[in-house]
Enzyme design. Structure first.
Site, PDB file in Angstrom:
ATOM      1  N   PHE A  11     -18.681  15.071 -26.002  1.00 22.96           N
ATOM      2  CA  PHE A  11     -18.293  14.226 -27.135  1.00 22.96           C
ATOM      3  C   PHE A  11     -18.211  12.748 -26.764  1.00 22.96           C
ATOM      4  CE2 PHE A  11     -13.954  13.690 -25.612  1.00 22.96           C
ATOM      5  CZ  PHE A  11     -13.794  14.802 -24.815  1.00 22.96           C
TER       6      PHE A  11
ATOM      7  N   PHE B  57      -7.254  21.831 -24.368  1.00 16.69           N
ATOM      8  CA  PHE B  57      -7.564  20.403 -24.448  1.00 16.69           C
ATOM      9  C   PHE B  57      -8.787  20.170 -23.568  1.00 16.69           C
ATOM     10  CE2 PHE B  57      -7.540  15.924 -23.399  1.00 16.69           C
ATOM     11  CZ  PHE B  57      -7.671  15.429 -24.679  1.00 16.69           C
ATOM     12  N   THR B  58      -9.634  19.239 -23.983  1.00 11.55           N
ATOM     13  CA  THR B  58     -10.958  19.054 -23.370  1.00 11.55           C
ATOM     14  C   THR B  58     -10.907  18.918 -21.848  1.00 11.55           C
ATOM     15  OG1 THR B  58     -10.731  16.699 -23.856  1.00 11.55           O
ATOM     16  CG2 THR B  58     -11.925  18.030 -25.465  1.00 11.55           C
TER      17      THR B  58
ATOM     18  N   LYS C   2       0.100   8.010 -23.284  1.00 10.02           N
ATOM     19  CA  LYS C   2       0.507   8.342 -24.655  1.00 10.02           C
ATOM     20  C   LYS C   2       1.996   8.029 -24.820  1.00 10.02           C
ATOM     21  CE  LYS C   2      -3.442  10.815 -24.134  1.00 10.02           C
ATOM     22  NZ  LYS C   2      -4.230  10.766 -22.892  1.00 10.02           N
TER      23      LYS C   2
ATOM     24  N   ASP D  31       2.023  20.617 -20.195  1.00  7.00           N
ATOM     25  CA  ASP D  31       1.305  19.363 -20.399  1.00  7.00           C
ATOM     26  C   ASP D  31       2.264  18.486 -21.207  1.00  7.00           C
ATOM     27  OD1 ASP D  31      -0.141  17.206 -21.243  1.00  7.00           O
ATOM     28  OD2 ASP D  31      -1.972  18.337 -21.684  1.00  7.00           O
TER      29      ASP D  31
ATOM     30  N   ARG E  94     -13.017  15.777 -33.650  1.00  6.99           N
ATOM     31  CA  ARG E  94     -12.343  16.848 -32.920  1.00  6.99           C
ATOM     32  C   ARG E  94     -12.782  18.169 -33.549  1.00  6.99           C
ATOM     33  NH1 ARG E  94      -9.886  14.768 -28.112  1.00  6.99           N
ATOM     34  NH2 ARG E  94     -12.119  14.963 -27.900  1.00  6.99           N
TER      35      ARG E  94
ATOM     36  N   TYR F  92       0.840  -1.206   0.000  1.00 11.51           N
ATOM     37  CA  TYR F  92       0.000   0.000   0.000  1.00 11.51           C
ATOM     38  C   TYR F  92       0.867   1.246   0.000  1.00 11.51           C
ATOM     39  CZ  TYR F  92      -3.776   3.206   0.929  1.00 11.51           C
ATOM     40  OH  TYR F  92      -4.664   4.225   0.807  1.00 11.51           O
TER      41      TYR F  92
END
Ligand code: PLI
Length: 461
Positions: free
Chosen positions: A453, A128-129, A262, A219, A386, A76
């Site tokens: 979306f 970005f969303t 990514k 980011d 998009r 943990y």
């Protein structure tokens, strides 16, 4: 005369495990699409032939990563894999402190809650969303300060992710630096077409922000892809390694949010990395509320290990050349066929220009949503809208945002598909293009409140 023939290029890996793909009939796809409300997010994966919805969490891990999974220390607290990940983030990204999160938006949530006060403004190089939504939920307003070229699909600027310093300066003048807790800089810029920011631009942004005591939060989700573009396109970086360039990029920021799903070649995972102790301390405190203890942040030990190992592999020059090269390959073929898409080709995807593809549709008839649905019905290839659907509504007026870019993203997971899959994809897009005049638009019949979306439903007009 040079008699040496140029050698063909091939993927720099061989395949050890395979996952069969299902072929479907057109009728089956038409039914599946109707059931999914013409939203590719609502299709079942088993009904998809080539899945280009996203490069997020869809990557193929290497044997080295899978071996690391077996070394998961599932304690943990204080898992060895956390310390391995921390060491890799320090070595490759250069930040001092690490808070793991289940994925990128976990990190976005925390940094937004910690730094943004009601009434603040957060400039960024295109939205970005999830990033913008977390900024808004924390009481902030996002302001786009990307260069104008980024909104033009045909403009060939090599760094369309760059920030317009004048726009940033104007914002500081208009609202005051004290109402700008940080600038959110994406590398690369997803919604602009996977376009990179240059090292020089980020250096200048950093200098301007330092003058006004504004933090720079990167980011870094696809910063390794961005680093490779810098190597290819920016003077002075040709002979630097991607690893060195990545660290250079990060050095112009105070911290980063990261979706490991990514660049880092894993199926789940992310982190918040910081240089300031005070903010780290707050994040370490907040993470236990939303994600888990600060040494696992919602991840199993094995997932942290896979991500740590993914960092090493992601900066490997053969890997990144092949990764970007695959997208470039598809771009070259589509260009020869006269298909309209965002240029230059970005890092993770081809973005078809739905406004040019379907010029007979108005933006409120959702051209990109329509094209994504059509491509699936035609060929079983899944892509993502998009455009106006992703852009959502203005939180003040309730109107749709009308983005200049109305795009369909063909996103390439890393190490998953071969050149043959790419060829099939190009043929499918060509076929849809030949029949474009017969394609009718869509009507939105269900609209969720957040990030519409993902779950919106449509009917054919
Ligand atoms: O999907 P997450 O929560 O791990 O990461 C959110 C996120 C943050 N920044 C950027 C640039 C992204 O592209 C991103 C997620 N992108 C997704 C899911 C995509 O399909 O592009």
């Amino acid at each position: 005369m040079n008699s040496i023939k140029r050698r063909s290029w091939a993927e720099p890996f061989k395949i050890k495990v395979v996952e069969p793909l299902k072929m479907t009939t057109r009728e089956e796809r038409a039914n599946a699409l109707k059931e999914a409300g013409y939203n590719t997010f609502l299709l079942r994966s088993e009904d998809v032939y080539i899945d280009l919805l996203t490069d997020s969490g869809t990557n193929a891990m290497s044997d080295y990563q899978w071996a690391g999974m077996l070394l998961g220390d599932e304690a943990y607290a204080g898992s060895r894999n956390y310390y391995n990940l921390e060491a890799k983030v320090q070595e490759y990204y250069g930040y001092k402190y690490l808070v793991p999160t289940h994925q990128g938006r976990g990190a976005e949530h925390m940094i937004s809650q910690i730094l943004i006060k009601k009434g603040d403004f957060i400039p960024g190089n295109m939205y970005f969303t999830t990033t913008r939504l977390h900024q808004e939920l924390a009481g902030g307003t996002f302001v786009d300060v990307i260069i104008d070229e980024a909104h033009d699909p045909e403009n060939l600027h090599p760094f369309k992710g760059n920030i317009d310093l004048q726009k940033l300066e104007d914002l500081v003048k208009r609202v005051g630096a004290e109402r700008i807790p940080y600038i959110s800089v994406a590398a690369t810029v997803n919604m602009a077409g996977g376009q990179p920011i240059s090292m020089e631009n980020l250096r200048q942004v950093r200098a301007l922000c330092q003058k006004h005591s504004i933090r720079v939060i990167l980011d870094a989700t696809r910063a390794i892809e961005n680093a490779y573009f810098i190597k290819l396109r920016e003077k002075g970086y040709e002979s630097k390694s991607v690893k060195e360039i990545l660290k250079g990029l990060c050095s112009y920021s105070d911290g980063c949010t990261m979706s490991g799903k990514k660049d880092l070649l894993v199926n789940i995972g992310g982190f918040l990395a910081l240089n300031e102790w005070d903010i780290f301390e707050e994040a370490r405190n907040l993470v236990v509320v939303y994600e888990g203890l600060h040494t696992y942040g919602g991840l199993a030990g094995r997932d942290m290990e896979a991500m740590a190992r993914g960092i090493e592999e992601a900066v490997h020059e053969d890997h990144i050349r092949a990764r970007i090269g695959q997208v470039e390959y598809v771009g070259e073929k589509l260009k020869s066929a006269g298909i309209p898409f965002v240029q230059p080709v970005g890092g993770h995807a081809i973005f078809l220009d739905a406004k040019k593809f379907l010029p007979h549709l108005r933006q409120v008839e959702f051209p990109a949503q329509t094209l994504a649905a059509e491509l699936y019905e035609e060929s079983g290839i899944r892509s993502m809208e998009r455009g106006i659907v992703s852009a959502g509504r203005n939180k003040e007026t309730g109107d749709h945002y009308y983005p200049k870019l109305e795009l369909v993203r063909l996103t390439f997971p890393r190490r998953v598909y071969t050149q043959a899959h790419c060829d099939v994809t190009v043929e499918a897009v060509e076929e849809a293009y030949q029949q474009r005049e017969n394609i009718k638009g869509l009507n939105m019949v269900y609209e969720p409140k957040y990030l519409r979306f993902f779950q919106a439903r449509f009917e054919k007009l």
